[in-house]
Design an enzyme around this catalytic site. Sequence first.
Site, short mmCIF file in Angstrom:
data_model
loop_
_atom_site.label_atom_id
_atom_site.label_comp_id
_atom_site.label_asym_id
_atom_site.label_seq_id
_atom_site.Cartn_x
_atom_site.Cartn_y
_atom_site.Cartn_z
N GLY A 144 0.85 -1.19 0.00
CA GLY A 144 0.00 0.00 0.00
C GLY A 144 0.89 1.24 0.00
O GLY A 144 1.81 1.35 0.80
N VAL A 176 3.75 -1.51 3.71
CA VAL A 176 3.23 -0.14 3.52
C VAL A 176 4.39 0.78 3.19
O VAL A 176 5.44 0.73 3.84
CB VAL A 176 2.50 0.37 4.78
CG1 VAL A 176 2.13 1.84 4.64
CG2 VAL A 176 1.25 -0.47 5.05
N LYS A 177 4.19 1.59 2.16
CA LYS A 177 5.18 2.62 1.86
C LYS A 177 4.63 3.95 2.31
O LYS A 177 3.52 4.35 1.92
CB LYS A 177 5.48 2.69 0.36
CG LYS A 177 6.68 3.57 0.06
CD LYS A 177 6.64 4.16 -1.33
CE LYS A 177 5.80 5.42 -1.35
NZ LYS A 177 5.86 6.14 -2.63
N THR A 178 5.37 4.62 3.18
CA THR A 178 4.92 5.92 3.64
C THR A 178 6.12 6.85 3.76
O THR A 178 7.16 6.59 3.15
CB THR A 178 4.10 5.78 4.96
OG1 THR A 178 3.45 7.01 5.22
CG2 THR A 178 4.96 5.42 6.16
#
Length: 293
Positions: A174, A204-206
Amino acid sequence: MADLDGILENKDKDYGIGIPVANQHFILKGSDNLDWGMKDRLARIFNVKSGRTVMLAFDHGYIMGPTSGLERLDLGIVPLIEYADSLMCTRGSLRSVVPPTSGKAICLRSSAGSSLLTDLNNECIIDPVDAVRVNASAMAVMVAIGNQNFEAKTVENLARAVDNGYKYGVPVMGVTAVGREMARDARYFSTASRICAENGANIVKTYYCEGFAKVVNSCPVPIVIAGGKKLPEKEALELCYNAINEGAAGVDMGRNVFQSEAPAAMIQAVRGVVHDNLTPDQAYEMFRDLAKK
Ligand code: R5P
């Protein structure tokens, strides 16, 4: 029988309780209950010893066109591939410039639909069979939490990608988008990351932010950080160091590598921070030494 006993004996000595060494080291948050194919693909992305990844991101063209450093993918990116654990790219750049012999895990950009010139967040997802066809180790899908127009659509994209991912054994990453109107703080990123994970994202990439440990601690799957806009090299290495120290499982870095004055030196210095726990000073020294060569 004696030979077999010998083999079993050695196996116990070498591998403890008979679990391959790689598996003993491969502890990835939230992945215990996944099926073999999913784990196999995650183990291609994340180094099985450090449990971390240096993901080289060069999917920017799918929304920006030929941005600085990516005008010629064959010259700007191909020489860097050997230093990455995994590549985050579109299927267009994958098929046109990435050698299939490179042996790198592919995190395939799997959502698309609009560009910087219009409304960025109006996306759909690609056919997952194509992700399988190119042997992708993960599918990356953008999610725009807080966007009045496209939040529901992008969360639905993620949900469909996760359905497809479990069907074919391909993990989903995501990608938390940040609209101009959203605050880039721990509250926003922990909300967006958790929503991705709750909807089934396996990674998750944030973004790194003040209070980043809160983002990591409230997310049940590994987090990798994007580098964001180009920073001076020392600052970019500090960003990596802080993110790793506060629990990131790696970086998904683009502009701070391919727009660097010495991209190959920069990605190797980033590796030093991610896999070898180099301090920013040590990594910067490494960068400067390699850049001279
Ligand atoms: C943006 O189009 C992509 O999701 C990038 O892959 C991501 O932002 C990482 O690249 P950068 O380090 O340049 O922010």
